[in-house]
Design a protein around this motif. Structure first.
Motif, mmCIF file in Angstrom:
data_model
loop_
_atom_site.group_PDB
_atom_site.id
_atom_site.type_symbol
_atom_site.label_atom_id
_atom_site.label_comp_id
_atom_site.label_asym_id
_atom_site.label_seq_id
_atom_site.Cartn_x
_atom_site.Cartn_y
_atom_site.Cartn_z
ATOM 1 N N PRO A 11 6.484 -22.914 13.017
ATOM 2 C CA PRO A 11 5.150 -22.808 12.406
ATOM 3 C C PRO A 11 4.554 -24.209 12.342
ATOM 4 O O PRO A 11 5.300 -25.200 12.356
ATOM 5 C CB PRO A 11 5.446 -22.311 10.987
ATOM 6 N N ILE A 12 3.259 -24.286 12.279
ATOM 7 C CA ILE A 12 2.677 -25.601 11.985
ATOM 8 C C ILE A 12 2.491 -25.640 10.468
ATOM 9 O O ILE A 12 2.079 -24.668 9.860
ATOM 10 C CB ILE A 12 1.366 -25.856 12.764
ATOM 11 N N TYR A 13 2.856 -26.761 9.892
ATOM 12 C CA TYR A 13 2.987 -26.813 8.439
ATOM 13 C C TYR A 13 1.707 -27.311 7.777
ATOM 14 O O TYR A 13 1.037 -28.211 8.288
ATOM 15 C CB TYR A 13 4.174 -27.698 8.077
ATOM 16 N N HIS A 20 9.036 -30.772 2.916
ATOM 17 C CA HIS A 20 10.240 -30.531 2.115
ATOM 18 C C HIS A 20 11.318 -29.923 3.006
ATOM 19 O O HIS A 20 11.086 -29.696 4.202
ATOM 20 C CB HIS A 20 9.924 -29.683 0.887
ATOM 21 N N GLY A 22 12.399 -27.033 3.348
ATOM 22 C CA GLY A 22 12.068 -25.745 3.977
ATOM 23 C C GLY A 22 11.509 -25.987 5.374
ATOM 24 O O GLY A 22 11.890 -25.340 6.349
ATOM 25 N N HIS A 23 10.595 -26.941 5.457
ATOM 26 C CA HIS A 23 10.013 -27.282 6.760
ATOM 27 C C HIS A 23 11.082 -27.854 7.686
ATOM 28 O O HIS A 23 11.128 -27.561 8.875
ATOM 29 C CB HIS A 23 8.879 -28.301 6.603
ATOM 30 N N THR A 26 13.584 -25.052 9.265
ATOM 31 C CA THR A 26 13.096 -24.313 10.439
ATOM 32 C C THR A 26 13.053 -25.223 11.665
ATOM 33 O O THR A 26 13.402 -24.807 12.776
ATOM 34 C CB THR A 26 11.656 -23.805 10.179
ATOM 35 N N ALA A 229 -4.969 -21.318 13.393
ATOM 36 C CA ALA A 229 -3.624 -21.912 13.368
ATOM 37 C C ALA A 229 -2.718 -21.230 14.383
ATOM 38 O O ALA A 229 -1.972 -21.892 15.117
ATOM 39 C CB ALA A 229 -3.026 -21.801 11.972
ATOM 40 N N ASN A 232 -2.581 -22.468 17.890
ATOM 41 C CA ASN A 232 -1.946 -23.742 18.265
ATOM 42 C C ASN A 232 -0.890 -23.523 19.339
ATOM 43 O O ASN A 232 -0.655 -24.376 20.184
ATOM 44 C CB ASN A 232 -1.324 -24.415 17.030
ATOM 45 N N TYR A 233 -0.266 -22.330 19.271
ATOM 46 C CA TYR A 233 0.811 -22.046 20.218
ATOM 47 C C TYR A 233 0.317 -22.022 21.664
ATOM 48 O O TYR A 233 1.100 -22.213 22.587
ATOM 49 C CB TYR A 233 1.458 -20.695 19.890
ATOM 50 N N ALA A 258 9.957 -18.514 9.072
ATOM 51 C CA ALA A 258 10.603 -17.703 8.041
ATOM 52 C C ALA A 258 9.823 -16.410 7.871
ATOM 53 O O ALA A 258 8.716 -16.245 8.381
ATOM 54 C CB ALA A 258 10.678 -18.481 6.731
ATOM 55 N N ASP A 260 8.154 -15.249 5.528
ATOM 56 C CA ASP A 260 6.928 -15.264 4.727
ATOM 57 C C ASP A 260 5.665 -15.065 5.554
ATOM 58 O O ASP A 260 4.633 -14.664 5.024
ATOM 59 C CB ASP A 260 6.817 -16.575 3.916
ATOM 60 N N HIS A 265 2.279 -13.218 12.355
ATOM 61 C CA HIS A 265 2.879 -13.435 13.671
ATOM 62 C C HIS A 265 3.226 -12.154 14.414
ATOM 63 O O HIS A 265 3.184 -12.135 15.635
ATOM 64 C CB HIS A 265 4.144 -14.299 13.530
ATOM 65 N N HIS A 287 13.606 -16.164 10.116
ATOM 66 C CA HIS A 287 14.798 -16.438 9.326
ATOM 67 C C HIS A 287 14.521 -16.203 7.850
ATOM 68 O O HIS A 287 13.392 -15.883 7.455
ATOM 69 C CB HIS A 287 15.321 -17.859 9.597
ATOM 70 N N GLY A 288 15.557 -16.384 7.049
ATOM 71 C CA GLY A 288 15.426 -16.084 5.629
ATOM 72 C C GLY A 288 14.802 -17.216 4.837
ATOM 73 O O GLY A 288 14.436 -18.255 5.374
HETATM 74 N N1 MSP Z 1 0.521 -23.132 8.040
HETATM 75 C C1 MSP Z 1 1.244 -21.937 7.923
HETATM 76 C C2 MSP Z 1 1.900 -21.546 9.241
HETATM 77 C C3 MSP Z 1 0.970 -21.413 10.405
HETATM 78 S S1 MSP Z 1 1.817 -21.075 11.883
HETATM 79 C C4 MSP Z 1 0.636 -20.637 12.962
HETATM 80 C C5 MSP Z 1 2.329 -22.051 6.863
HETATM 81 N N2 MSP Z 1 2.706 -23.310 6.566
HETATM 82 S S2 MSP Z 1 3.830 -23.687 5.485
HETATM 83 O O1 MSP Z 1 3.750 -25.132 5.360
HETATM 84 O O2 MSP Z 1 3.680 -22.931 4.297
HETATM 85 O O3 MSP Z 1 5.206 -23.395 6.162
HETATM 86 C C6 MSP Z 1 5.830 -22.129 6.052
HETATM 87 C C7 MSP Z 1 7.159 -22.211 6.764
HETATM 88 O O4 MSP Z 1 7.963 -23.263 6.213
HETATM 89 C C8 MSP Z 1 8.047 -20.979 6.649
HETATM 90 O O5 MSP Z 1 7.709 -19.957 7.562
HETATM 91 C C9 MSP Z 1 9.387 -21.601 6.967
HETATM 92 O O6 MSP Z 1 9.464 -21.859 8.337
HETATM 93 C C10 MSP Z 1 9.329 -22.909 6.221
HETATM 94 N N3 MSP Z 1 9.799 -22.784 4.848
HETATM 95 C C11 MSP Z 1 9.114 -23.155 3.740
HETATM 96 N N4 MSP Z 1 9.902 -22.951 2.641
HETATM 97 C C12 MSP Z 1 11.092 -22.449 3.001
HETATM 98 C C13 MSP Z 1 12.234 -21.999 2.287
HETATM 99 N N5 MSP Z 1 12.344 -22.103 0.979
HETATM 100 N N6 MSP Z 1 13.230 -21.428 3.018
HETATM 101 C C14 MSP Z 1 13.145 -21.294 4.379
HETATM 102 N N7 MSP Z 1 12.078 -21.710 5.060
HETATM 103 C C15 MSP Z 1 11.046 -22.320 4.416
HETATM 104 O O7 MSP Z 1 2.813 -21.046 6.400
#
Ligand code: MSP
Length: 472
Positions: A11-13, A20, A22-23, A26, A229, A232-233, A258, A260, A265, A287-288
């Motif tokens: 994902p793009i964050y 953190h 979590g990012h 993945t 967003a 982006n892929y 993940a 969420d 997607h 993933h979880g």
């Molecule tokens: N910007 C969107 C994604 C757009 S993709 C086209 C977004 N960003 S986010 O910063 O919230 O990142 C979400 C992602 O961060 C999750 O899908 C996962 O990959 C990762 N995680 C964030 N917290 C996490 C946990 N606590 N556990 C596992 N993965 C975590 O959503």
């Protein structure tokens, strides 16, 4: 399968906050898969990056007293630094404020509009800025968004809508037939479950948000942040400006994220792609989510772990190892940071690090000629697991081999054998060869450690060297 070409994305964050673990989690997982594909000879393109538009980011910028672009520049850089610290081998770091992305999005939206897949309407309802998502009354818990524990905003605005409903049956069928392959199986079920609820056409624009990509056919609106967003892929590989490159990588895309962000997607994204006449993504792995000591990781609880802190303490490879080895990838799990020291010492310092130093040291002190030779046996053994993202099992296999080697060393006591005896030379040569095989298998997970082991045992003159993982 299009063996040979592998396009992997994370994902793009959101840049509203610092990176953190979590990012990191993945992105490390994606790096492992990317490296493993590279190692077996595939051509790989590994994409990660930052999601920079929308109300959430704009509000955070305002709070920080910064212009949105400056705020994004700074925070995006933090993600990049964190990923570099973890030795992540991404090929391209996309930012949604890149001009190239913005142009690709404008083309995509114009195409949808021209062919009648976008129509004007009014959205009246709730919006959670934390989720950057429209939310229904039914989803609220005590009047609040259950994820962000905030009362959502009531909005009423002119929006453009995408005719999702025209594509739903096709997307559903493709998921059922694994033409869009969703893993693990429970997430595929979850995705299919969404089609039983009433999925409606959704807004692809926002009227009262300024920080975004203007719709090319109505500049008074910006593209809804999720819709751009997701693009982006494809913008990263040349959708809109480099058809050849786009087609090359889009043959075999693999999205990791993940659970969420499953709906976006697994439903919206394939539908948008079908609408513009492109193939939907081939594979998605969801993933979880992990908690920290049983609690959700959140700023308000104050339990957010910064990946840079882990890297500073344990090093990049050990951090990668500690993150990935906690629980099976794909399942939810819990992370207990206070156990990291113990695990670092037992698995890495006393396990892998110990055997490497001791064997190298014994070889240095031996008189016979010892020329270790690694093989692919261990890499082959974990291959099936890695290809199915069973990283936890793959790591277990490797570390079982390491602990068996440590056990053999303890039992055979080569240091008690005469330094020029054939028995000693044979034994050390075999163990060092096994360690070379370990280094190959472990490379996708711990690239730097792998390289060091490789260098140590392929040197002309093998010496003890520095410990790989000094005890904590
Ligand atoms: N910007 C969107 C994604 C757009 S993709 C086209 C977004 N960003 S986010 O910063 O919230 O990142 C979400 C992602 O961060 C999750 O899908 C996962 O990959 C990762 N995680 C964030 N917290 C996490 C946990 N606590 N556990 C596992 N993965 C975590 O959503």
């Amino acid at each position: 399968m299009n063996k040979g070409i592998f396009y992997i994305t994370t994902p793009i964050y959101y840049v509203n906050d610092k990176p953190h673990i979590g990012h990191a989690y993945t992105t490390v997982a994606a790096d492992i898969l990317a490296r493993w594909h590279k190692q077996k000879g595939d051509e790989v393109f590994f994409l990660t990056g930052t999601d920079e538009h929308g109300a959430k980011v704009a509000e955070s910028a305002k709070k920080a007293n910064k212009l949105p672009q400056q705020f994004c520049d700074e925070n995006s850089q933090l993600f990049r630094n964190a990923f570099d610290n973890l030795n992540l081998s991404y090929d391209y770091f996309i930012r949604t404020t890149d001009k190239r992305h913005e142009e690709a999005v404008a083309k995509f939206m114009q195409k949808l509009f021209d062919q009648g897949d976008i129509y004007e309407g009014t959205y009246e309802g709730l919006y959670c800025t934390g989720c950057e998502d429209f939310i229904t009354e039914k989803e609220l818990v005590e009047g609040k968004c259950p994820d962000h524990l905030k009362v959502p905003e009531k909005i009423s605005e002119k929006n453009y809508f995408f005719k999702l409903t025209n594509y739903l049956s096709q997307v559903k069928e493709m998921i059922e037939k694994d033409e869009i392959r969703i893993q693990p199986e429970d997430k595929k079920k979850e995705a299919l479950g969404l089609f039983k609820q009433d999925l409606t056409d959704f807004s692809v624009s926002r009227e009262n948000v300024e920080w975004g990509i203007p719709l090319p056919f109505d500049k008074s609106q910006v593209t809804y942040v999720w819709v751009e967003a997701l693009q982006n892929y494809i913008s990263a590989i040349g959708y809109g400006d480099d058809r050849q490159n786009f087609e090359k990588w889009w043959q075999n895309p693999f999205h990791i994220m993940a659970k969420d962000i499953l709906k976006f997607h697994c439903v919206y994204w394939p539908a948008l792609l079908l609408a513009v006449g492109e193939k939907p993504p081939k594979q998605l792995f969801l993933h979880g989510f992990f908690s920290i000591n049983g609690q959700k990781m959140s700023k308000s609880i104050g339990n957010v772990i910064d990946p840079n802190d882990l890297v500073a303490k344990y090093g990049a490879d050990a951090t990668r190892y500690l993150l990935i080895s906690q629980f099976p990838f794909g399942q939810d799990g819990d992370i207990k940071q206070e156990k990291f020291d113990e695990q670092f010492n037992s698995d890495l310092a006393n396990g892998l690090g110990n055997i490497v130093s001791r064997v190298a040291n014994l070889i240095e002190l031996s008189e016979g000629k010892i020329i270790p030779k690694g093989s692919d046996k261990l890499s082959d053994r974990i291959s099936d697991d890695v290809s199915r993202l069973k990283f936890h099992d793959a790591i277990k296999t490797i570390f079982t081999v390491i602990s068996e080697l440590n056990g053999e060393l303890q039992k055979e006591k080569p240091w008690e054998m005469p330094s020029d005896s054939e028995e000693r030379v044979k034994f050390l040569e075999r163990v060092a060869s096994e360690l070379l095989s370990v280094s190959k298998a472990i490379w996708p997970f711990m690239p730097d450690t792998a390289k060091q082991i490789e260098e140590r045992f392929s040197a002309k003159k093998i010496t003890k060297g520095k410990p790989l993982f000094p005890r904590i």
